[in-house]
Design an enzyme around this catalytic site. Structure first.
Site, mmCIF file in Angstrom:
data_model
loop_
_atom_site.group_PDB
_atom_site.id
_atom_site.type_symbol
_atom_site.label_atom_id
_atom_site.label_comp_id
_atom_site.label_asym_id
_atom_site.label_seq_id
_atom_site.Cartn_x
_atom_site.Cartn_y
_atom_site.Cartn_z
ATOM 1 C CG HIS A 198 -2.144 -0.948 0.698
ATOM 2 N ND1 HIS A 198 -2.108 -2.299 0.941
ATOM 3 C CD2 HIS A 198 -3.237 -0.718 -0.051
ATOM 4 C CE1 HIS A 198 -3.181 -2.849 0.401
ATOM 5 N NE2 HIS A 198 -3.871 -1.920 -0.209
ATOM 6 C CD GLU A 438 -10.345 -7.299 -3.528
ATOM 7 O OE1 GLU A 438 -9.340 -6.610 -3.417
ATOM 8 O OE2 GLU A 438 -11.266 -7.309 -2.696
ATOM 9 C CG ASP A 462 -5.950 -8.359 -2.505
ATOM 10 O OD1 ASP A 462 -4.942 -8.770 -1.901
ATOM 11 O OD2 ASP A 462 -6.536 -7.313 -2.209
ATOM 12 C CB CYS A 509 -10.615 -0.960 -9.452
ATOM 13 S SG CYS A 509 -11.007 -2.160 -8.184
HETATM 14 C C1 PEP Z 1 -7.081 -5.098 -5.648
HETATM 15 O O1 PEP Z 1 -6.901 -6.010 -4.835
HETATM 16 O O2 PEP Z 1 -6.843 -5.214 -6.870
HETATM 17 C C2 PEP Z 1 -7.579 -3.798 -5.201
HETATM 18 C C3 PEP Z 1 -7.876 -2.845 -6.060
HETATM 19 O O3 PEP Z 1 -7.690 -3.600 -3.858
HETATM 20 P P1 PEP Z 1 -6.457 -3.219 -2.904
HETATM 21 O O4 PEP Z 1 -5.265 -2.952 -3.773
HETATM 22 O O5 PEP Z 1 -6.874 -2.010 -2.147
HETATM 23 O O6 PEP Z 1 -6.327 -4.419 -2.045
HETATM 24 MG MG MG Z 2 -7.670 -5.828 -2.872
#
Ligand code: PEP
Ligand code: MG
Length: 588
Positions: A198, A438, A462, A509
Site C-alpha cells: 500500500h 479478488e 489481490d 480497478c
Molecule cells: C485489488 O486487490 O486489486 C484492489 C484494487 O484492492 P487493494 O489494492 O486495495 O487491495
Molecule cells: Mg484488494
C-alpha cells in the site's frame, strides 16, 4: 548518446528494485530511520538536580509538540491533527510523571534511563494489549520517549526533513508515505515492499516516483548522496557521474514534453479507432487526490479506498465525520460516479485486530472483518447512505469469497435503510451495490455472485496474489507475481464474461489496469470500464485512441490460448510495435 541499456550495464553505482511509482527524479538522499538513542544508565549524585532536568526536558518536549500540533492544525483537518494532542496528553499524564520521579529518587539512576525503561513498559503493554488501535499507538509513544530523552541529553531537536529530498528507508508504512508527501518529498526508495504494497500505491497516487524492494538501498546510500530514481524501471543511481546526470536530465526534459502532449487529451473520449468507447475512472487513496483526478480527466472514481482514512486518522471516524468526508467527495466529483469501497482492513492495511494473525492475508480481512464487527460496518453503511443524496455514490464490498457474505451485507444495508427511514433521513433508495472479485472462489462463482448485486469490479492486485499464492508485498517472490500469467488472464476473462452474462456492469480497478502493456488486452477481453491511478489516465487514453477494438479482440483470444507468461507479454509487446503505438515504458 548512449542508450539506457548501456548507461545501466556500465553503471557500478546502480541499485535495482521494483518500479513502484513512475517518474524520474534527481535529488539528495534522506535516510529515514526510527532513531535509536544511546541511553546512559549510570548513577546520579544529585536527585533534585536530576528531577529538575527531567522537568525541564518534559517542558521542552511539550513546547516542541505544541508547535508541531499548531502546524498540524494548519495543514490538516482537526481530527487528523488530534494525534498530536494525544501525544501532548501523555506528557501530562500525572501517573507516568510521578512514577518516573519516584524511581529517580529510589534508584538514583540517570533520568534518561528511567524515562526509557518506564515508557518502554507502556510501549510493550500497548504492543501486547488486547485493546484495539493500541499497537499503532506504541510507535507514537516511542516518539515521545525519544523526544524526552533527546531533550535530557540536551541534543538539539532538528526536523531533518527538508524539501526536495528522496526518502530512503528500510520500510515505509502508508501513513509514513502520506506524512512525507507533505514535505514536498521528491521520491521514495525502500529495502522492502512490493509493487502493490500500500505504500507503493500511495506513492503512485501522490505522483511521487518510487522504487521499492531494493533489499539493501539503506546500506548502499548515505545521507546527502545525490540520487537518481527511475520509477519507470526500478533503477537507482547513487552519486551519479556527469554523463549519468546529463542522460537523466535529458530524460526528464523529454518526459515534460511527453506530458505536454497528453494534456490535450483531457477532454477527448477514450475511444478506439473503430469507435468503441471505454470509460476511464480513477482510483483514489487519499482525499487530496481529487484535484489530480479532475485534472487528468477521469470520468468518475472507480475505487475510493476508505481504509486510507483510518491510516491518516489512526482511528475510526464516527458517523458524522464519515458522512462529511463522503458527502464532500461526492459533491466534488458530481455528477460523475463515486465508488466507495467499504473498509478493507486486514492484510497489510490498518491494524485493527487485538491479536496477530499467523496469515493476515488469509485471515479476517475486508468483508469478513466487517461482518464480524457489525457495529462498525453499520456506521460506515449509514454514513454512505446519508452522503448519497447526490445519487452518484456506488458502494462496493471488498474481499468477498462467498455468496453468504453478500447476502449478509445486503441485509445489513437494508436494515440501515429502514433505520434512516424511521429517522426521516433521506438517502438514495437505489444506491448501487457492487462487489470486488479478488479471491479465486469468487472468480469461479462470478455469475452467481454478480446476480446478487448491481456491479462487479476485478481487483487484480489481490486476485493475482491469491491465484498465484504469492504475497503481493514480498519482494522475495515478486518474480511469481505475474499479472500476465495465463491463469490470471483466463480468470479475468471468465469474470468479465460471467458478469456480462449475469447482466451486470463489469470493471477492473487493480493495478493491472494502470500497466500500459495490459491496456489492449483488457479492452480486447471486453472491459468497458478501467479504473486506474489518476496520473496514468492520459497514457491509457492515448493508447486506447490508437488501437482498433477488433484487433484487441483478436489479441485477447490469442493470449487466452497461451501457456506461459512470456508468450503473453511477447504478444502484447509485439502488438504495440506492429501497430506503431508508443508506450510510456518504450519511450522513457
Ligand atoms: C485489488 O486487490 O486489486 C484492489 C484494487 O484492492 P487493494 O489494492 O486495495 O487491495
Ligand atoms: Mg484488494
Amino acid at each position: 548518446m548512449k542508450s539506457f541499456k548501456q548507461i545501466f550495464s556500465e553503471a557500478e553505482n546502480k541499485i535495482v528494485g521494483i518500479a513502484a511509482a513512475p517518474g524520474i527524479v534527481i535529488a539528495k538522499a534522506y535516510l529515514f530511520t526510527k532513531e535509536v538513542l544511546e541511553v546512559n544508565g549510570g548513577p546520579i549524585t544529585d536527585v533534585e538536580e536530576a528531577k529538575n532536568n527531567f522537568e525541564e526536558a518534559l517542558n521542552k518536549s511539550k513546547k516542541e509538540l505544541n508547535k508541531i500540533f499548531a502546524l498540524a492544525k494548519e495543514k490538516m483537518d482537526s481530527t487528523r491533527a488530534a494525534i498530536f494532542e494525544a501525544q501532548l496528553m501523555i506528557l501530562d499524564d500525572p501517573i507516568l510523571i510521578d512514577n518516573i520521579k519516584t524511581r529517580i529518587e529510589k534508584e538514583k539512576k540517570q533520568p534518561e534511563y528511567i524515562v526509557d525503561d518506564e515508557i518502554s513498559k507502556y510501549q510493550l503493554l500497548m504492543v501486547q494489549s488486547h485493546e484495539s488501535y493500541m499497537n499503532e499507538r506504541a510507535n507514537d509513544i516511542g516518539d515521545i520517549k525519544n523526544r524526552i530523552i533527546r531533550n535530557l541529553q540536551k541534543k538539539r531537536w532538528q526536523s531533518r526533513i527538508t524539501n526536495d529530498i528522496i526518502v530512503v528507508s528500510s520500510f515505509l508504512t502508508p501513513a509514513d508515505t502520506i506524512l512525507f508527501s507533505r514535505s514536498n518529498v521528491k521520491g521514495f526508495i525502500t529495502d522492502h515492499g512490493g509493487l502493490t504494497s500500500h505504500a507503493a500505491i500511495v506513492s503512485r497516487s501522490l505522483n511521487i516516483p518510487a522504487v521499492v524492494g531494493t533489499h539493501n538501498a539503506t546500506k548502499k546510500i548515505k545521507e546527502n548522496d545525490t540520487i537518481i530514481v527511475d520509477g519507470f524501471h526500478g533503477y537507482i543511481l547513487v552519486s551519479p557521474n556527469e554523463e549519468q546526470i546529463q542522460f537523466f536530465r535529458n530524460k526528464i526534459e523529454h518526459l515534460v514534453e511527453l506530458q505536454k502532449g497528453l494534456e490535450g487529451l483531457k477532454d477527448k473520449p477514450a475511444e478506439t479507432t473503430d469507435g468503441k468507447k471505454i470509460s476511464l475512472y480513477a482510483n483514489v487513496d487519499v482525499t487530496g487526490e481529487i484535484d489530480v483526478v479532475i485534472t487528468n480527466g477521469a470520468q468518475g472514481i472507480g475505487l475510493y479506498r476508505t481504509e486510507q482514512i483510518l491510516e491518516e486518522l489512526g482511528e475510526f471516524p464516527g458517523e458524522e465525520e464519515q458522512t462529511r468526508i463522503y458527502t464532500n467527495l461526492s459533491s466534488r466529483i458530481y455528477p460523475s460516479p463515486l465508488t466507495i469501497r467499504a473498509f478493507d482492513i486486514g492484510g497489510d492495511k490498518f491494524k485493527f485486530l487485538d491479536y496477530s494473525e499467523p496469515n493476515p492475508f488469509l485471515g479476517l480481512r475486508g468483508i469478513r472483518l466487517l461482518l464480524e464487527n457489525e457495529k462498525l460496518f453499520k456506521i460506515q453503511i449509514r454514513s454512505i447512505l446519508k452522503a448519497s443524496k447526490n445519487k452518484n455514490i456506488y458502494f462496493m464490498l471488498p474481499m468477498v469469497s462467498t455468496i453468504t457474505e453478500i447476502r449478509k451485507s445486503l441485509k445489513l444495508i437494508d436494515l440501515c435503510k429502514e433505520e434512516l427511514k424511521t429517522e426521516k433521513i433521506s438517502f438514495d433508495k437505489n444506491l448501487k451495490i457492487g462487489i470486488m472479485i479478488e479471491v479465486p472462489s469468487a472468480a469461479v462463482m462470478a455469475y452467481e455472485l454478480a446476480k446478487e448485486v448491481d456491479f462487479v469490479s476485478i481487483g487484480t492486485n489481490d486476485l493475482i496474489q491469491y491465484l498465484m499464492a504469492v504475497d503481493r508485498g514480498n519482494d522475495l517472490v515478486s518474480d511469481l507475481y505475474q499479472e500476465f500469467h495465463p491463469s490470471v488472464v483466463r480468470t479475468v476473462s471468465h469474470v468479465i464474461s460471467e458478469t456480462i452474462r449475469a447482466g451486470k456492469t463489469i470493471s477492473i480497478c487493480g493495478e493491472m489496469a494502470a500497466d500500459t502493456l495490459a491496456i489492449p488486452l483488457l479492452v480486447g477481453l471486453g472491459l468497458p470500464i478501467l479504473s486506474l491511478a489518476p496520473m496514468t489516465i492520459p497514457y491509457a487514453k492515448r493508447i486506447i485512441r490508437n488501437i482498433s477494438f477488433q484487433k484487441t479482440k483478436e489479441l485477447a483470444s490469442e493470449c487466452l490460448a497461451c501457456s506461459t507468461e512470456k508468450e503473453i507479454t511477447d504478444k502484447l509487446e509485439k502488438f504495440f510495435v506492429d501497430n506503431s503505438i508508443t508506450r510510456t515504458r518504450n519511450i522513457i
